[in-house]
Structures are given as C-alpha cells and as structure tokens.
Scaffold this motif. Structure first.
Motif, PDB file in Angstrom:
ATOM      1  N   LYS A   9      91.132  -0.385  43.269  1.00 21.45           N
ATOM      2  CA  LYS A   9      91.012  -0.251  41.652  1.00 21.45           C
ATOM      3  C   LYS A   9      89.371   0.320  41.408  1.00 21.45           C
ATOM      4  O   LYS A   9      88.492  -0.475  41.942  1.00 21.45           O
ATOM      5  N   GLN A  10      89.342   1.106  40.303  1.00 21.86           N
ATOM      6  CA  GLN A  10      88.208   1.382  39.977  1.00 21.86           C
ATOM      7  C   GLN A  10      87.396   0.511  39.092  1.00 21.86           C
ATOM      8  O   GLN A  10      88.051  -0.240  38.557  1.00 21.86           O
ATOM      9  N   SER A  11      86.143   0.310  39.538  1.00 20.74           N
ATOM     10  CA  SER A  11      85.221  -0.510  38.665  1.00 20.74           C
ATOM     11  C   SER A  11      84.718   0.382  37.204  1.00 20.74           C
ATOM     12  O   SER A  11      84.892   1.496  37.503  1.00 20.74           O
ATOM     13  N   ASP A  15      84.594   4.332  38.037  1.00 15.70           N
ATOM     14  CA  ASP A  15      85.519   5.301  37.351  1.00 15.70           C
ATOM     15  C   ASP A  15      85.222   6.688  37.063  1.00 15.70           C
ATOM     16  O   ASP A  15      84.473   6.879  36.322  1.00 15.70           O
ATOM     17  N   TYR A  64      76.739   5.555  35.902  1.00 15.63           N
ATOM     18  CA  TYR A  64      78.128   5.577  35.958  1.00 15.63           C
ATOM     19  C   TYR A  64      78.681   6.952  36.920  1.00 15.63           C
ATOM     20  O   TYR A  64      77.993   7.721  36.398  1.00 15.63           O
ATOM     21  N   SER A  66      81.162   8.552  36.151  1.00 20.04           N
ATOM     22  CA  SER A  66      81.852   9.509  34.758  1.00 20.04           C
ATOM     23  C   SER A  66      80.452  10.336  34.481  1.00 20.04           C
ATOM     24  O   SER A  66      80.592  11.592  34.108  1.00 20.04           O
ATOM     25  N   ALA A 103      84.406   5.983  44.729  1.00 23.08           N
ATOM     26  CA  ALA A 103      85.225   6.722  43.715  1.00 23.08           C
ATOM     27  C   ALA A 103      86.130   7.221  44.273  1.00 23.08           C
ATOM     28  O   ALA A 103      87.368   7.270  43.834  1.00 23.08           O
ATOM     29  N   ALA A 107      90.367   6.897  44.512  1.00 29.38           N
ATOM     30  CA  ALA A 107      91.279   7.847  43.944  1.00 29.38           C
ATOM     31  C   ALA A 107      92.327   8.409  44.724  1.00 29.38           C
ATOM     32  O   ALA A 107      93.255   8.723  44.031  1.00 29.38           O
TER      33      ALA A 107
END
Length: 311
Positions: A9-11, A15, A64, A66, A103, A107
């Motif tokens: 699961k992404q944190s 993410d 992050y 992102s 990540a 993914a």
C-alpha cells in the motif's frame, strides 16, 4: 494486516498519484527508470553536469513523490518513461531514490519499504566516516524473501562489487543494526555519519536519529533525512536510561538481519507490523504535528505537517 500487504500500500509520502500506464514491473527496469528521473544533488560532477545551485539547494526539500513527479513534469513534457537529459531530472538525495523506487514497486505490485541506515560503499578514505548516512529500498521477491536495492548506484559513477538490486547486508546496515553494534562496543560510533560541505556529522547521536527515522519509514512516514523530533531531536546529555532501553527495543524490532552478508531474507524474518505500530505509538517516536528540519543549505526550519502525514 499482513506486513507484506502493508508495504504494498502506498503511504502519503510515496503515493505517486497517476503513474505511467507502461511502467515496467521488473525491479531492475524500475531502478533504471528512477536513475533516468533523478540525479543526486552532490553527484553532478560524476556525470559532467554543472548542477544549478538553486536545484542543489531546493529540490530535495520535496517531501512527497507526487511533488517530485510534479517538478519532473514541469521540467519536461516528455513521458516519465522516456530518456531525460540531466538538466531535466530532479536533484535529490539517496532518500528520494529509495522512496521513488519504493513507490514504483508498490504501484506495480511488489511490496516495498524505504530503509534508513548506513552504507560502506560510497566512502573514499578521505573521511573518518566509513559508514555513510544512506537510504535504500527493501523489496519482497515472489518467493517471499526480502532484498535490498540501491537505485542510486549507476554504472560509471559508482564502482561497487555487488549487484545493486541485491545489496549485501554487511554493506548496508539498517540503522538498528548500527545502533546494536555501537551499543555492544563492536563498532566505533564516530565511524557512522555523513561528511557535508558544512562539516562532518557523526557519532552515536547520529545513529540514534536514524533509528528513529527508520522506524517511522517502516510505519509509512518516510521523512526527509534531516527531519528531527522526539528522540531524534534530544541532545545527547538529555537521553535517559529509559530512552536507551526504548531505542534498544526499536533496534531489535527493525533489524531483519544484523550479521548476514546476503541481502535475501525469508518472509518469516520480516519485522513485525504489530511491534512497529506499538513502538511507533510512543510519543518519543511518533512524528508530531511540528518537526524541526535541519536542512543542509536552507537553515533550520520548523515544519508543520498535516495530520494525515504523521502516521
């Protein structure tokens, strides 16, 4: 929750949001992709690239994935999977290589986690620090074993005697293993640290900080390498016997193998999710609303984190 599922699961930190549809699933291809997107901010010279000071000072403050991907897209409209010139890459640190690799693995269906610790393979003999502050990615193979991967290591820039997708555990010590070695008198604390342009940071206090950061990363809070709070922010004389006992417990819980010279570990050797959660709940270890960020180039900052980013 199974620990493998936890690390699939992404944190909030890892993410990536939208990822390329053609993102490869093979870890080796993903590591090459990470190197195509990032350049270490202190290694421009290895590649004959004059790093702009602004990027060298500011890129790595992105917390992050992102945000890293946003910066990359601003620098080039080309798909992330296409070749990038050095000037189009993100100027990060080892933590950014480890987190972006993590990540991408998550993914594409591979459980992974960022690990904070110390590497022996970047030192050139010019510093008393023989175990340099470093981050890598730990990922799970289909057979259930876990391995260490260093996506930063590139042909022509780093001469290492091992496969970067299978880093031996005596070449990279997770922070807890370094702590145990120092506490037992088997290692000199001053051999652990980082030489910086502003001076060398080293000693047991530095190992302590990384023990706290590694625990947070295992809990899905992959902070910046210079973030400090709780037991990572205490001055050495203020550390109590109770604090030391807690750090010993954290080291024991986070060390998957302190002596193995191979990277592969059976899934049964994986650290306990329940124990990580229990230890991380201690207010001396939990990432709080406000942390102190001791940036290398931009001074000391107080950073307020949203509640969703504290684990």
């Amino acid at each position: 929750m199974d620990f493998n599922d936890l690390h699939l699961k992404q944190s909030p930190y890892s993410d990536p949001g939208a990822v390329p549809a053609d993102l490869p699933a093979d870890p080796r291809e993903l590591a090459a992709l990470v190197r195509n997107l990032l350049i270490h901010r202190e290694e421009g010279g290895h590649f004959g690239y004059a790093m702009p000071e602004e990027r060298r000072h500011e890129d790595a403050e992105a917390r992050y994935v992102s945000e890293i991907l946003r910066i990359l897209r601003e620098r080039s409209r080309a798909p992330l999977t296409e070749h990038r010139e050095l000037g189009e890459r993100f100027a990060g640190t080892c933590r950014d290589f480890a987190l972006l690799m993590c990540a991408f693995l998550r993914a594409t269906g591979t459980p992974a986690r960022a690990r904070c610790g110390f590497a022996t393979y970047f030192e050139d003999g010019s510093s008393p620090v023989t175990h340099g502050d470093h981050w890598v990615t730990e990922y799970r193979l289909p057979d259930g074993s876990w391995r260490l991967a260093d996506a930063q290591v590139a042909d022509g820039a780093h001469d290492v005697p091992f496969d970067p997708l299978d880093v031996p555990r005596d070449q990279f010590l997770v922070a807890g293993a370094a702590w145990q070695a120092c506490r037992a008198g088997d290692a000199d604390p001053d051999a652990f640290g980082i030489p910086l342009p502003t001076g060398t940071l080293q000693g047991l206090w530095f190992v302590r900080c990384n023990v706290v950061r590694d625990l947070a990363a295992l809990g899905g809070v992959e902070v910046l390498p210079w973030d400090a709070w709780g037991l990572a922010a205490k001055d050495e004389p203020e550390v109590t016997a109770d604090d030391l006992a807690l750090l010993d417990a954290v080291a024991a819980a986070t060390v998957t193998s302190a002596t193995s010279t191979t990277s592969a570990l059976p899934s049964t050797s994986a650290v306990s999710a329940e124990e990580i959660r229990r230890l991380y709940a201690d207010p001396r270890l939990t990432v709080p609303a406000e942390i102190t960020s001791h940036t290398t180039y931009l001074g000391i900052r107080q950073v307020r984190l949203p509640e969703s980013l504290r684990g």
